[in-house]
Design a protein around this motif. Structure first.
Motif, PDB file in Angstrom:
ATOM      1  N   GLN A 133      66.774  36.003 -23.667  1.00 26.79           N
ATOM      2  CA  GLN A 133      65.315  35.945 -23.661  1.00 26.79           C
ATOM      3  C   GLN A 133      64.716  37.297 -23.291  1.00 26.79           C
ATOM      4  OE1 GLN A 133      65.027  32.659 -20.880  1.00 26.79           O
ATOM      5  NE2 GLN A 133      64.329  31.271 -22.489  1.00 26.79           N
ATOM      6  N   LYS A 134      65.360  37.994 -22.373  1.00 28.51           N
ATOM      7  CA  LYS A 134      64.876  39.333 -22.014  1.00 28.51           C
ATOM      8  C   LYS A 134      64.943  40.273 -23.212  1.00 28.51           C
ATOM      9  CE  LYS A 134      66.171  39.111 -17.106  1.00 28.51           C
ATOM     10  NZ  LYS A 134      67.123  39.597 -16.082  1.00 28.51           N
ATOM     11  N   GLN A 135      65.992  40.156 -24.018  1.00 26.16           N
ATOM     12  CA  GLN A 135      66.088  41.019 -25.192  1.00 26.16           C
ATOM     13  C   GLN A 135      64.969  40.711 -26.181  1.00 26.16           C
ATOM     14  OE1 GLN A 135      67.148  43.748 -25.719  1.00 26.16           O
ATOM     15  NE2 GLN A 135      68.825  43.952 -27.174  1.00 26.16           N
ATOM     16  N   ARG A 136      64.651  39.439 -26.355  1.00 20.09           N
ATOM     17  CA  ARG A 136      63.539  39.095 -27.244  1.00 20.09           C
ATOM     18  C   ARG A 136      62.192  39.491 -26.637  1.00 20.09           C
ATOM     19  NH1 ARG A 136      64.029  33.135 -28.366  1.00 20.09           N
ATOM     20  NH2 ARG A 136      65.621  33.117 -26.736  1.00 20.09           N
ATOM     21  N   LEU A 137      62.099  39.481 -25.313  1.00 17.13           N
ATOM     22  CA  LEU A 137      60.883  39.977 -24.669  1.00 17.13           C
ATOM     23  C   LEU A 137      60.717  41.474 -24.930  1.00 17.13           C
ATOM     24  CD1 LEU A 137      58.438  39.604 -22.845  1.00 17.13           C
ATOM     25  CD2 LEU A 137      59.957  39.874 -20.864  1.00 17.13           C
ATOM     26  N   CYS A 138      61.816  42.220 -24.864  1.00 15.60           N
ATOM     27  CA  CYS A 138      61.748  43.649 -25.178  1.00 15.60           C
ATOM     28  C   CYS A 138      61.366  43.862 -26.642  1.00 15.60           C
ATOM     29  CB  CYS A 138      63.079  44.323 -24.869  1.00 15.60           C
ATOM     30  SG  CYS A 138      63.481  44.391 -23.110  1.00 15.60           S
ATOM     31  N   LEU A 139      61.879  43.003 -27.518  1.00 16.10           N
ATOM     32  CA  LEU A 139      61.479  43.077 -28.920  1.00 16.10           C
ATOM     33  C   LEU A 139      59.984  42.801 -29.069  1.00 16.10           C
ATOM     34  CD1 LEU A 139      62.174  43.301 -31.935  1.00 16.10           C
ATOM     35  CD2 LEU A 139      62.801  40.865 -31.886  1.00 16.10           C
ATOM     36  N   ALA A 140      59.490  41.804 -28.340  1.00 17.87           N
ATOM     37  CA  ALA A 140      58.055  41.508 -28.380  1.00 17.87           C
ATOM     38  C   ALA A 140      57.234  42.693 -27.881  1.00 17.87           C
ATOM     39  CB  ALA A 140      57.757  40.261 -27.539  1.00 17.87           C
ATOM     40  N   ARG A 141      57.694  43.342 -26.823  1.00 17.99           N
ATOM     41  CA  ARG A 141      56.988  44.513 -26.298  1.00 17.99           C
ATOM     42  C   ARG A 141      56.865  45.590 -27.367  1.00 17.99           C
ATOM     43  NH1 ARG A 141      60.493  46.960 -22.129  1.00 17.99           N
ATOM     44  NH2 ARG A 141      60.014  45.106 -20.932  1.00 17.99           N
ATOM     45  N   ALA A 142      57.941  45.779 -28.126  1.00 20.79           N
ATOM     46  CA  ALA A 142      57.904  46.754 -29.213  1.00 20.79           C
ATOM     47  C   ALA A 142      56.991  46.293 -30.342  1.00 20.79           C
ATOM     48  CB  ALA A 142      59.319  46.999 -29.738  1.00 20.79           C
ATOM     49  N   LEU A 143      57.073  45.027 -30.707  1.00 19.84           N
ATOM     50  CA  LEU A 143      56.263  44.504 -31.810  1.00 19.84           C
ATOM     51  C   LEU A 143      54.771  44.520 -31.481  1.00 19.84           C
ATOM     52  CD1 LEU A 143      58.506  41.491 -32.877  1.00 19.84           C
ATOM     53  CD2 LEU A 143      58.057  43.557 -34.220  1.00 19.84           C
ATOM     54  N   ALA A 144      54.434  44.405 -30.190  1.00 18.05           N
ATOM     55  CA  ALA A 144      53.025  44.437 -29.798  1.00 18.05           C
ATOM     56  C   ALA A 144      52.360  45.749 -30.192  1.00 18.05           C
ATOM     57  CB  ALA A 144      52.893  44.201 -28.294  1.00 18.05           C
ATOM     58  N   LEU A 145      53.159  46.807 -30.312  1.00 18.34           N
ATOM     59  CA  LEU A 145      52.620  48.101 -30.750  1.00 18.34           C
ATOM     60  C   LEU A 145      52.290  48.109 -32.239  1.00 18.34           C
ATOM     61  CD1 LEU A 145      55.119  50.422 -28.848  1.00 18.34           C
ATOM     62  CD2 LEU A 145      52.653  50.284 -28.423  1.00 18.34           C
ATOM     63  N   ASP A 146      52.698  47.053 -32.946  1.00 20.99           N
ATOM     64  CA  ASP A 146      52.559  46.985 -34.401  1.00 20.99           C
ATOM     65  C   ASP A 146      53.163  48.227 -35.057  1.00 20.99           C
ATOM     66  OD1 ASP A 146      51.863  45.873 -36.840  1.00 20.99           O
ATOM     67  OD2 ASP A 146      49.838  46.720 -36.829  1.00 20.99           O
ATOM     68  N   PRO A 147      54.442  48.511 -34.760  1.00 18.05           N
ATOM     69  CA  PRO A 147      55.046  49.757 -35.243  1.00 18.05           C
ATOM     70  C   PRO A 147      55.290  49.723 -36.746  1.00 18.05           C
ATOM     71  CG  PRO A 147      56.713  48.375 -34.234  1.00 18.05           C
ATOM     72  CD  PRO A 147      55.394  47.683 -33.999  1.00 18.05           C
ATOM     73  N   ASP A 148      55.303  50.899 -37.346  1.00 15.39           N
ATOM     74  CA  ASP A 148      55.657  51.016 -38.759  1.00 15.39           C
ATOM     75  C   ASP A 148      57.160  50.944 -38.967  1.00 15.39           C
ATOM     76  OD1 ASP A 148      52.975  51.545 -39.833  1.00 15.39           O
ATOM     77  OD2 ASP A 148      53.109  53.383 -38.650  1.00 15.39           O
ATOM     78  N   LEU A 149      57.924  51.192 -37.891  1.00 14.47           N
ATOM     79  CA  LEU A 149      59.377  51.225 -37.989  1.00 14.47           C
ATOM     80  C   LEU A 149      59.974  50.765 -36.664  1.00 14.47           C
ATOM     81  CD1 LEU A 149      62.071  52.178 -39.349  1.00 14.47           C
ATOM     82  CD2 LEU A 149      61.563  54.469 -38.436  1.00 14.47           C
ATOM     83  N   LEU A 150      60.978  49.886 -36.757  1.00 15.67           N
ATOM     84  CA  LEU A 150      61.740  49.459 -35.585  1.00 15.67           C
ATOM     85  C   LEU A 150      63.155  50.004 -35.696  1.00 15.67           C
ATOM     86  CD1 LEU A 150      60.807  45.685 -35.115  1.00 15.67           C
ATOM     87  CD2 LEU A 150      60.529  47.470 -33.398  1.00 15.67           C
ATOM     88  N   LEU A 151      63.624  50.633 -34.624  1.00 13.39           N
ATOM     89  CA  LEU A 151      64.983  51.151 -34.545  1.00 13.39           C
ATOM     90  C   LEU A 151      65.709  50.353 -33.470  1.00 13.39           C
ATOM     91  CD1 LEU A 151      64.010  54.933 -34.487  1.00 13.39           C
ATOM     92  CD2 LEU A 151      64.722  53.614 -36.483  1.00 13.39           C
ATOM     93  N   LEU A 152      66.747  49.624 -33.853  1.00  5.16           N
ATOM     94  CA  LEU A 152      67.422  48.716 -32.937  1.00  5.16           C
ATOM     95  C   LEU A 152      68.855  49.184 -32.710  1.00  5.16           C
ATOM     96  CD1 LEU A 152      66.220  45.329 -34.489  1.00  5.16           C
ATOM     97  CD2 LEU A 152      65.085  46.745 -32.774  1.00  5.16           C
ATOM     98  N   ASP A 153      69.182  49.460 -31.457  1.00  5.63           N
ATOM     99  CA  ASP A 153      70.499  49.990 -31.099  1.00  5.63           C
ATOM    100  C   ASP A 153      71.364  48.869 -30.523  1.00  5.63           C
ATOM    101  OD1 ASP A 153      72.670  51.497 -30.432  1.00  5.63           O
ATOM    102  OD2 ASP A 153      71.658  52.739 -28.946  1.00  5.63           O
TER     103      ASP A 153
END
Length: 217
Positions: free
Chosen positions: A149-169
């Motif tokens: 759930q924490k990993q998906r929360l971090c994903l949500a934090r990134a998505l809230a920025l409405d980014p043009d590109l997501l880089l997932l390591d």
């Protein structure tokens, strides 16, 4: 539109070449993967694309990210990283509520009312596939969540920025099988709507999630 264009990109430590040379184009709206064994330099490539390499490493060749040449030294990297957002393999949550964590990044880049910020954060939690699990406890500490759930929360934090590109390591390397399924489901829901570059050593995972995969030796 091409989100990432890489030509003869290589990363060096002194006279030693660590990664590359690489060539690939990532069209906007697609999900691409970087595959290779441990030590092949997959994570190094991601960091090179957003200006997060340590000063001991140098880059040759060219790479354009969202129209910015990231190899010429003239890029506003903090501004770029708000549009090209990197999510690491170990989820990092702040000592605050679930909602505050989801809204953490946008508070620094978005002007708006508290209601606007909340709506943006809630939308991101839905997009990350976490909303149904936290909707009735947004004000509890994020530290109470499971690792997945924490990993998906971090994903949500990134998505809230409405980014043009997501880089997932390696977004699921620290997760068990059940948590991995939840994260993969969230990433599958982004296909065709977001541009995503995923680093993973898991061949089957990249085959499930990606339109195209680049292999590092």
């Amino acid at each position: 539109m091409t989100a990432i264009r890489v030509r003869d990109l290589a990363v060096h430590h002194g006279d030693r070449r660590l990664v590359g040379p690489l060539q690939f184009d990532t069209p906007a709206g697609t999900t691409w993967g970087l595959r290779g064994p441990s030590g092949a330099g997959k994570s190094t490539v991601l960091r090179a694309l957003v200006g997060l390499l340590p000063p001991t490493l140098t880059v040759s060749g060219t790479a354009e990210v969202l129209g910015e040449n990231v190899t010429n030294g003239a890029v506003d990297f903090p501004a770029l990283r708000a549009r090209a957002t990197l999510l690491g393999q170990v989820p990092v949550v702040f000592p605050a509520t679930i909602l505050a964590n989801a809204a953490f990044a946008i508070r620094h880049v978005m002007r708006g009312s508290r209601a606007d910020l909340r709506a943006r954060a809630e939308g991101a939690l839905k997009e990350a596939g976490l909303w149904d699990e936290v909707a009735n406890r947004l004000d509890v500490p994020a530290g109470q969540l499971s690792v997945g759930q924490k990993q998906r929360l971090c994903l949500a934090r990134a998505l809230a920025l409405d980014p043009d590109l997501l880089l997932l390591d390696e977004p699921t390397s620290a997760l068990d099988a059940d948590a991995t399924r939840h994260v993969e489901a969230a990433l599958m829901s982004l296909r065709g709507r977001r541009t995503v570059l995923i680093v993973s050593h898991d061949r089957a995972q990249l085959d499930r999630l990606c339109d195209q995969v680049v292999t590092l030796a």
